[in-house]
Design a protein around this motif. Structure first.
Motif, PDB file in Angstrom:
ATOM      1  N   ALA A  33     -11.922  -7.060  -7.921  1.00 46.00           N
ATOM      2  CA  ALA A  33     -12.914  -8.042  -8.376  1.00 46.00           C
ATOM      3  C   ALA A  33     -13.616  -8.712  -7.203  1.00 46.00           C
ATOM      4  O   ALA A  33     -14.799  -9.066  -7.286  1.00 46.00           O
ATOM      5  CB  ALA A  33     -12.255  -9.089  -9.269  1.00 46.00           C
ATOM      6  N   ALA A  34     -12.902  -8.866  -6.093  1.00 47.98           N
ATOM      7  CA  ALA A  34     -13.481  -9.482  -4.896  1.00 47.98           C
ATOM      8  C   ALA A  34     -14.181  -8.452  -4.007  1.00 47.98           C
ATOM      9  O   ALA A  34     -14.607  -8.772  -2.902  1.00 47.98           O
ATOM     10  CB  ALA A  34     -12.392 -10.196  -4.106  1.00 47.98           C
ATOM     11  N   GLU A  35     -14.267  -7.224  -4.509  1.00 48.26           N
ATOM     12  CA  GLU A  35     -14.907  -6.114  -3.788  1.00 48.26           C
ATOM     13  C   GLU A  35     -14.228  -5.828  -2.450  1.00 48.26           C
ATOM     14  O   GLU A  35     -14.866  -5.556  -1.440  1.00 48.26           O
ATOM     15  CB  GLU A  35     -16.409  -6.353  -3.623  1.00 48.26           C
ATOM     16  N   CYS A  36     -12.912  -5.899  -2.481  1.00 43.32           N
ATOM     17  CA  CYS A  36     -12.087  -5.550  -1.321  1.00 43.32           C
ATOM     18  C   CYS A  36     -11.470  -4.176  -1.561  1.00 43.32           C
ATOM     19  O   CYS A  36     -11.608  -3.603  -2.641  1.00 43.32           O
ATOM     20  CB  CYS A  36     -10.971  -6.582  -1.139  1.00 43.32           C
ATOM     21  N   VAL A  37     -10.759  -3.697  -0.558  1.00 38.24           N
ATOM     22  CA  VAL A  37     -10.064  -2.423  -0.718  1.00 38.24           C
ATOM     23  C   VAL A  37      -8.984  -2.577  -1.789  1.00 38.24           C
ATOM     24  O   VAL A  37      -8.406  -3.655  -1.944  1.00 38.24           O
ATOM     25  CB  VAL A  37      -9.426  -1.953   0.609  1.00 38.24           C
ATOM     26  N   PRO A  38      -8.711  -1.508  -2.549  1.00 37.09           N
ATOM     27  CA  PRO A  38      -7.623  -1.582  -3.534  1.00 37.09           C
ATOM     28  C   PRO A  38      -6.268  -1.746  -2.831  1.00 37.09           C
ATOM     29  O   PRO A  38      -6.126  -1.449  -1.641  1.00 37.09           O
ATOM     30  CB  PRO A  38      -7.703  -0.250  -4.272  1.00 37.09           C
ATOM     31  N   LEU A  39      -5.287  -2.197  -3.576  1.00 34.23           N
ATOM     32  CA  LEU A  39      -3.975  -2.489  -3.016  1.00 34.23           C
ATOM     33  C   LEU A  39      -3.332  -1.265  -2.373  1.00 34.23           C
ATOM     34  O   LEU A  39      -2.702  -1.377  -1.312  1.00 34.23           O
ATOM     35  CB  LEU A  39      -3.063  -3.085  -4.090  1.00 34.23           C
ATOM     36  N   TRP A  41      -4.765   1.120  -0.801  1.00 36.83           N
ATOM     37  CA  TRP A  41      -5.405   1.274   0.498  1.00 36.83           C
ATOM     38  C   TRP A  41      -4.882   0.197   1.450  1.00 36.83           C
ATOM     39  O   TRP A  41      -4.613   0.468   2.608  1.00 36.83           O
ATOM     40  CB  TRP A  41      -6.915   1.149   0.383  1.00 36.83           C
ATOM     41  N   TYR A  42      -4.791  -1.035   0.966  1.00 38.81           N
ATOM     42  CA  TYR A  42      -4.311  -2.146   1.784  1.00 38.81           C
ATOM     43  C   TYR A  42      -2.931  -1.824   2.342  1.00 38.81           C
ATOM     44  O   TYR A  42      -2.657  -2.069   3.522  1.00 38.81           O
ATOM     45  CB  TYR A  42      -4.269  -3.432   0.954  1.00 38.81           C
ATOM     46  N   ASP A  43      -2.055  -1.284   1.503  1.00 36.93           N
ATOM     47  CA  ASP A  43      -0.689  -0.969   1.932  1.00 36.93           C
ATOM     48  C   ASP A  43      -0.690   0.002   3.115  1.00 36.93           C
ATOM     49  O   ASP A  43       0.089  -0.158   4.057  1.00 36.93           O
ATOM     50  CB  ASP A  43       0.124  -0.387   0.781  1.00 36.93           C
ATOM     51  N   VAL A  44      -1.563   0.990   3.086  1.00 37.38           N
ATOM     52  CA  VAL A  44      -1.666   1.942   4.193  1.00 37.38           C
ATOM     53  C   VAL A  44      -2.238   1.252   5.428  1.00 37.38           C
ATOM     54  O   VAL A  44      -1.705   1.380   6.531  1.00 37.38           O
ATOM     55  CB  VAL A  44      -2.531   3.157   3.793  1.00 37.38           C
ATOM     56  N   LEU A  45      -3.299   0.499   5.234  1.00 35.54           N
ATOM     57  CA  LEU A  45      -3.951  -0.162   6.365  1.00 35.54           C
ATOM     58  C   LEU A  45      -3.038  -1.168   7.053  1.00 35.54           C
ATOM     59  O   LEU A  45      -3.010  -1.246   8.285  1.00 35.54           O
ATOM     60  CB  LEU A  45      -5.245  -0.844   5.900  1.00 35.54           C
ATOM     61  N   TYR A  98      -1.603  12.052  13.355  1.00 34.39           N
ATOM     62  CA  TYR A  98      -1.505  10.602  13.295  1.00 34.39           C
ATOM     63  C   TYR A  98      -2.644  10.037  12.463  1.00 34.39           C
ATOM     64  O   TYR A  98      -3.751  10.580  12.477  1.00 34.39           O
ATOM     65  CB  TYR A  98      -1.599   9.991  14.704  1.00 34.39           C
ATOM     66  N   ALA A  99      -2.356   8.956  11.774  1.00 32.49           N
ATOM     67  CA  ALA A  99      -3.402   8.147  11.154  1.00 32.49           C
ATOM     68  C   ALA A  99      -3.576   6.943  12.067  1.00 32.49           C
ATOM     69  O   ALA A  99      -2.592   6.340  12.497  1.00 32.49           O
ATOM     70  CB  ALA A  99      -2.997   7.707   9.759  1.00 32.49           C
ATOM     71  N   VAL A 100      -4.827   6.601  12.352  1.00 35.62           N
ATOM     72  CA  VAL A 100      -5.141   5.524  13.281  1.00 35.62           C
ATOM     73  C   VAL A 100      -6.089   4.552  12.590  1.00 35.62           C
ATOM     74  O   VAL A 100      -7.118   4.966  12.021  1.00 35.62           O
ATOM     75  CB  VAL A 100      -5.796   6.076  14.566  1.00 35.62           C
ATOM     76  N   LEU A 101      -5.763   3.283  12.626  1.00 32.53           N
ATOM     77  CA  LEU A 101      -6.612   2.252  12.041  1.00 32.53           C
ATOM     78  C   LEU A 101      -7.861   2.063  12.898  1.00 32.53           C
ATOM     79  O   LEU A 101      -7.755   1.905  14.112  1.00 32.53           O
ATOM     80  CB  LEU A 101      -5.844   0.934  11.939  1.00 32.53           C
ATOM     81  N   THR A 102      -9.028   2.066  12.275  1.00 32.34           N
ATOM     82  CA  THR A 102     -10.275   1.820  12.988  1.00 32.34           C
ATOM     83  C   THR A 102     -10.591   0.332  12.961  1.00 32.34           C
ATOM     84  O   THR A 102      -9.971  -0.440  12.218  1.00 32.34           O
ATOM     85  CB  THR A 102     -11.446   2.578  12.333  1.00 32.34           C
ATOM     86  N   ASP A 103     -11.580  -0.061  13.749  1.00 34.11           N
ATOM     87  CA  ASP A 103     -12.023  -1.455  13.718  1.00 34.11           C
ATOM     88  C   ASP A 103     -12.535  -1.822  12.331  1.00 34.11           C
ATOM     89  O   ASP A 103     -12.323  -2.941  11.857  1.00 34.11           O
ATOM     90  CB  ASP A 103     -13.103  -1.697  14.768  1.00 34.11           C
ATOM     91  N   GLN A 104     -13.184  -0.882  11.672  1.00 31.60           N
ATOM     92  CA  GLN A 104     -13.672  -1.123  10.310  1.00 31.60           C
ATOM     93  C   GLN A 104     -12.496  -1.312   9.342  1.00 31.60           C
ATOM     94  O   GLN A 104     -12.553  -2.150   8.438  1.00 31.60           O
ATOM     95  CB  GLN A 104     -14.557   0.040   9.862  1.00 31.60           C
ATOM     96  N   GLY A 105     -11.424  -0.562   9.548  1.00 32.81           N
ATOM     97  CA  GLY A 105     -10.223  -0.732   8.732  1.00 32.81           C
ATOM     98  C   GLY A 105      -9.576  -2.085   8.969  1.00 32.81           C
ATOM     99  O   GLY A 105      -9.125  -2.746   8.030  1.00 32.81           O
ATOM    100  N   HIS A 106      -9.559  -2.508  10.217  1.00 35.47           N
ATOM    101  CA  HIS A 106      -9.023  -3.826  10.555  1.00 35.47           C
ATOM    102  C   HIS A 106      -9.854  -4.918   9.872  1.00 35.47           C
ATOM    103  O   HIS A 106      -9.299  -5.870   9.309  1.00 35.47           O
ATOM    104  CB  HIS A 106      -9.016  -4.017  12.075  1.00 35.47           C
ATOM    105  N   ALA A 108     -11.568  -4.622   7.127  1.00 35.20           N
ATOM    106  CA  ALA A 108     -11.293  -4.566   5.684  1.00 35.20           C
ATOM    107  C   ALA A 108      -9.996  -5.302   5.354  1.00 35.20           C
ATOM    108  O   ALA A 108      -9.912  -6.004   4.337  1.00 35.20           O
ATOM    109  CB  ALA A 108     -11.221  -3.113   5.214  1.00 35.20           C
ATOM    110  N   LEU A 109      -8.997  -5.154   6.217  1.00 33.93           N
ATOM    111  CA  LEU A 109      -7.734  -5.885   6.032  1.00 33.93           C
ATOM    112  C   LEU A 109      -7.957  -7.387   6.105  1.00 33.93           C
ATOM    113  O   LEU A 109      -7.442  -8.142   5.279  1.00 33.93           O
ATOM    114  CB  LEU A 109      -6.741  -5.499   7.130  1.00 33.93           C
ATOM    115  N   ARG A 110      -8.678  -7.818   7.113  1.00 33.57           N
ATOM    116  CA  ARG A 110      -8.945  -9.258   7.287  1.00 33.57           C
ATOM    117  C   ARG A 110      -9.679  -9.834   6.088  1.00 33.57           C
ATOM    118  O   ARG A 110      -9.420 -10.957   5.673  1.00 33.57           O
ATOM    119  CB  ARG A 110      -9.733  -9.494   8.568  1.00 33.57           C
ATOM    120  N   ARG A 111     -10.584  -9.064   5.525  1.00 34.50           N
ATOM    121  CA  ARG A 111     -11.343  -9.521   4.357  1.00 34.50           C
ATOM    122  C   ARG A 111     -10.456  -9.594   3.114  1.00 34.50           C
ATOM    123  O   ARG A 111     -10.572 -10.495   2.292  1.00 34.50           O
ATOM    124  CB  ARG A 111     -12.523  -8.594   4.100  1.00 34.50           C
TER     125      ARG A 111
END
Length: 151
Positions: A33-39, A41-45, A98-106, A108-111
């Protein structure tokens, strides 16, 4: 068949799994509803965020988020398509990735974090006293330790 569970243990189990499912659904709905990543996705990030160098072997990431490797592979593909994660081949093991978090992923987490934290507060912790939180934490840590073979 011998009854190996008493009614209170069975009730605790049923309430635990039902509450877990309802909480996950509610918090995921809050994030969407807040237009964030789904849960999911969040768990992976968040696992990548907390890992050294913001990277994990795919097999380790699958274990941490409790997904099969094939399910995780598909999820990481979607995250990669959105620019939230990138995959890298292991320099030492050609089969490893490896999976690597990008700055964009970071970002998205902060948001998503304030929405997630508010969901935890609203739908979970406000219904528990400090003593219940301590008891629940200790009980679940004991169960996880036994399942993982650690004290």
């Amino acid at each position: 068949m011998q009854n190996i569970l008493d009614n209170s243990a069975l009730a605790a189990w049923r309430n635990f799994i039902t509450a877990h499912a309802a909480l996950i659904e509610r918090i995921d709905g809050d994030l969407v509803a807040a237009e964030c990543v789904p849960l999911s996705w969040y768990d992976v990030l968040i696992e990548l965020q907390e890992a050294p160098e913001r990277r994990l072997r795919m097999s380790d990431l699958a274990s941490r988020v409790v997904l099969s490797r094939s399910t995780l592979t598909h999820l990481v593909e979607r995250l990669e398509d959105q620019g939230l994660v990138r995959r890298e081949r292991s320099a030492h093991d050609r089969r490893g990735a490896y999976a690597v978090l990008t700055d964009q992923g970071h970002a998205a987490l902060r948001r998503a974090w304030p929405i997630y934290a508010q969901g935890i507060a609203d739908h979970f912790s406000r219904h528990l006293s400090a003593g219940e939180v301590a008891t629940m934490t200790a009980a679940l840590e004991r169960i996880l330790g036994a399942l993982r073979g650690t004290p």
